[in-house]
Motif scaffolding. Structure first.
Motif, PDB file in Angstrom:
ATOM      1  N   SER A 255      -3.419 -27.533  -2.215  1.00  0.00           N
ATOM      2  CA  SER A 255      -3.397 -27.055  -0.901  1.00  0.00           C
ATOM      3  C   SER A 255      -2.402 -25.769  -0.741  1.00  0.00           C
ATOM      4  CB  SER A 255      -3.040 -28.186  -0.037  1.00  0.00           C
ATOM      5  OG  SER A 255      -2.888 -27.630   1.360  1.00  0.00           O
ATOM      6  N   ALA A 256      -1.439 -25.876  -1.230  1.00  0.00           N
ATOM      7  CA  ALA A 256      -0.475 -24.696  -1.198  1.00  0.00           C
ATOM      8  C   ALA A 256      -1.024 -23.429  -1.847  1.00  0.00           C
ATOM      9  CB  ALA A 256       0.873 -25.198  -1.830  1.00  0.00           C
ATOM     10  N   ILE A 257      -1.508 -23.777  -2.936  1.00  0.00           N
ATOM     11  CA  ILE A 257      -2.354 -22.550  -3.840  1.00  0.00           C
ATOM     12  C   ILE A 257      -3.317 -22.021  -3.011  1.00  0.00           C
ATOM     13  CG2 ILE A 257      -3.522 -22.017  -5.735  1.00  0.00           C
ATOM     14  CD1 ILE A 257      -2.092 -24.098  -7.276  1.00  0.00           C
ATOM     15  N   ASP A 258      -4.414 -22.832  -2.447  1.00  0.00           N
ATOM     16  CA  ASP A 258      -5.373 -22.021  -1.606  1.00  0.00           C
ATOM     17  C   ASP A 258      -4.665 -21.562  -0.616  1.00  0.00           C
ATOM     18  OD1 ASP A 258      -7.143 -23.255  -3.360  1.00  0.00           O
ATOM     19  OD2 ASP A 258      -7.629 -25.215  -2.022  1.00  0.00           O
ATOM     20  N   ASN A 259      -3.759 -21.976   0.321  1.00  0.00           N
ATOM     21  CA  ASN A 259      -3.230 -21.256   1.497  1.00  0.00           C
ATOM     22  C   ASN A 259      -2.435 -19.921   1.096  1.00  0.00           C
ATOM     23  OD1 ASN A 259      -3.817 -22.940   3.714  1.00  0.00           O
ATOM     24  ND2 ASN A 259      -2.215 -24.378   2.921  1.00  0.00           N
ATOM     25  N   VAL A 260      -2.007 -19.849  -0.003  1.00  0.00           N
ATOM     26  CA  VAL A 260      -1.432 -18.688  -0.426  1.00  0.00           C
ATOM     27  C   VAL A 260      -2.414 -17.444  -0.434  1.00  0.00           C
ATOM     28  CG1 VAL A 260      -0.384 -17.294  -2.256  1.00  0.00           C
ATOM     29  CG2 VAL A 260       0.900 -19.559  -1.439  1.00  0.00           C
ATOM     30  N   LYS A 261      -3.594 -18.085  -1.395  1.00  0.00           N
ATOM     31  CA  LYS A 261      -4.651 -17.106  -1.684  1.00  0.00           C
ATOM     32  C   LYS A 261      -5.473 -16.613  -0.370  1.00  0.00           C
ATOM     33  CE  LYS A 261      -5.956 -18.979  -6.095  1.00  0.00           C
ATOM     34  NZ  LYS A 261      -6.915 -19.954  -6.970  1.00  0.00           N
ATOM     35  N   ARG A 262      -5.562 -17.562   0.774  1.00  0.00           N
ATOM     36  CA  ARG A 262      -6.109 -17.282   2.070  1.00  0.00           C
ATOM     37  C   ARG A 262      -5.352 -16.350   2.646  1.00  0.00           C
ATOM     38  NH1 ARG A 262      -4.906 -19.403   6.855  1.00  0.00           N
ATOM     39  NH2 ARG A 262      -3.768 -21.256   5.905  1.00  0.00           N
ATOM     40  N   LEU A 263      -4.045 -16.557   2.992  1.00  0.00           N
ATOM     41  CA  LEU A 263      -3.054 -15.709   3.512  1.00  0.00           C
ATOM     42  C   LEU A 263      -2.842 -14.010   3.031  1.00  0.00           C
ATOM     43  CD1 LEU A 263      -0.108 -18.343   4.666  1.00  0.00           C
ATOM     44  CD2 LEU A 263      -1.856 -17.216   6.080  1.00  0.00           C
ATOM     45  N   GLU A 264      -2.916 -14.454   1.657  1.00  0.00           N
ATOM     46  CA  GLU A 264      -2.770 -12.888   1.143  1.00  0.00           C
ATOM     47  C   GLU A 264      -4.130 -12.054   1.274  1.00  0.00           C
ATOM     48  OE1 GLU A 264       0.112 -13.706  -2.942  1.00  0.00           O
ATOM     49  OE2 GLU A 264      -2.233 -13.999  -3.045  1.00  0.00           O
ATOM     50  N   GLN A 265      -5.256 -12.805   1.477  1.00  0.00           N
ATOM     51  CA  GLN A 265      -6.424 -12.116   1.681  1.00  0.00           C
ATOM     52  C   GLN A 265      -6.691 -11.876   2.997  1.00  0.00           C
ATOM     53  OE1 GLN A 265      -9.185 -11.529  -0.589  1.00  0.00           O
ATOM     54  NE2 GLN A 265      -9.836 -10.306   0.949  1.00  0.00           N
ATOM     55  N   ASN A 266      -6.101 -12.382   3.940  1.00  0.00           N
ATOM     56  CA  ASN A 266      -5.786 -12.143   5.540  1.00  0.00           C
ATOM     57  C   ASN A 266      -5.160 -10.852   5.490  1.00  0.00           C
ATOM     58  OD1 ASN A 266      -7.514 -14.342   6.208  1.00  0.00           O
ATOM     59  ND2 ASN A 266      -5.574 -15.598   6.818  1.00  0.00           N
ATOM     60  N   ILE A 267      -3.925 -10.784   4.834  1.00  0.00           N
ATOM     61  CA  ILE A 267      -3.258  -9.549   5.004  1.00  0.00           C
ATOM     62  C   ILE A 267      -3.766  -8.248   4.411  1.00  0.00           C
ATOM     63  CG2 ILE A 267      -1.084  -8.499   3.980  1.00  0.00           C
ATOM     64  CD1 ILE A 267       0.200 -11.453   3.992  1.00  0.00           C
ATOM     65  N   MET A 268      -4.446  -8.456   3.369  1.00  0.00           N
ATOM     66  CA  MET A 268      -5.283  -7.327   2.822  1.00  0.00           C
ATOM     67  C   MET A 268      -6.543  -6.825   3.699  1.00  0.00           C
ATOM     68  SD  MET A 268      -5.599  -8.633  -1.236  1.00  0.00           S
ATOM     69  CE  MET A 268      -6.887  -7.116  -1.709  1.00  0.00           C
ATOM     70  N   ASN A 269      -7.021  -7.862   4.282  1.00  0.00           N
ATOM     71  CA  ASN A 269      -8.075  -7.604   5.152  1.00  0.00           C
ATOM     72  C   ASN A 269      -7.513  -6.901   6.609  1.00  0.00           C
ATOM     73  OD1 ASN A 269      -9.992  -8.834   3.674  1.00  0.00           O
ATOM     74  ND2 ASN A 269      -9.830 -10.688   4.805  1.00  0.00           N
TER      75      ASN A 269
END
Length: 273
Positions: A255-269
């Motif tokens: 869950s933490a791994i997925d959230n890190v990836k998701r938030l990093e993608q949001n920042i990039m977007n």
């Protein structure tokens, strides 16, 4: 054949995840309930308040009007004080035996003599709690808290019955008053963290979550709440940092791994926009 094996593995994984979610949800709410009971059952504050305010109660509308007068508890005669002490013992015995109606009759009878007696009022409120009549208990505790102001044991009781009615916002308001008087009480801080998070007041929740983590830096439940609250208030980098702290303790927390990836993608977007 391979597809069948994969299907079975996916089904097993789904069942395991669902079981964990149910277990986690039950454990979470059960822990909050236990914290509430533990705090409410804490020893009563025995400090006597000498000067209080008279309160006029309109029984039909439940409106209260404070008058700036004071009561001196020494107005009672020694005989009356002794009698009330004996009555309290009888009330406690009846209450322990679940003879609530007998206890209420005794309490109401003696409240006509000593209307502002804290012990009598608290016993009446407690009986209403046992009867699950939390609204009546709330009225008792509110009235006595206006008469005997800033008394921690009364505020704790008021907070409890408000919580049992799922009136979290008002119970938080009451319990924050307790926190100002008992700032080092970790149980109070942790409960406030849970309740403010539940009503989605994330700014306030972060305040209490950080206090909890100061004493319990490896509390994974609070770390997850902190990360989610940070995300909700727009602090995505801080949220990622918190998830990374969780991964330091639990490297395979998916869950933490997925959230890190998701938030990093949001920042990039956001940067690309």
């Amino acid at each position: 054949m391979e597809n069948l094996i994969l299907l079975r593995i996916e089904l097993l994984f789904f069942i395991s995840s669902l079981s964990y979610s149910i277990y986690y949800g039950f454990s979470y709410f059960y822990s909050i309930f236990n914290k509430i009971k533990k705090i409410v059952s804490s020893p009563k504050n025995t400090d006597e308040v000498k000067n209080v305010q008279i309160i006029n109660i309109n029984k039909e509308t439940h409106k209260t009007n404070l008058q700036k007068n004071s009561i001196n508890y020494t107005n009672l005669s020694e005989e009356e004080k002794l009698k009330i002490s004996e009555i309290l013992k009888r009330i406690k015995v009846n209450t322990e035996k679940w003879y609530y109606d007998k206890s209420k009759i005794l309490i109401i009878e003696w409240l006509t003599i000593d209307k502002y007696n804290k012990d009598l009022n608290m016993e009446l409120g407690f009986i209403y709690e046992q009867e699950k009549n939390y609204k009546n208990a709330e009225l008792i505790y509110k009235d006595i808290s206006l008469i005997i102001q800033d008394n921690t044991s009364i505020l704790i009781k008021l907070w409890y019955v408000l919580s049992m009615q799922w009136d979290f916002e008002e119970s938080i308001s009451v319990y924050e008053k307790v926190h100002t008087k008992k700032q080092s009480d970790n149980e109070i801080i942790e409960t406030l963290a849970h309740l403010t998070y539940e009503i989605q007041d994330f700014e306030k929740a972060l305040k209490y979550i950080k206090l909890v983590l100061k004493e319990k830096p490896k509390n994974l439940d609070m770390m997850r709440k902190k990360a989610f609250a940070l995300e909700r208030v727009g602090k995505l980098k801080d949220a990622i940092k918190t998830y990374e702290e969780i991964l330091f303790l639990r490297p395979y927390d998916t869950s933490a791994i997925d959230n890190v990836k998701r938030l990093e993608q949001n920042i990039m977007n956001k940067r690309s926009n």
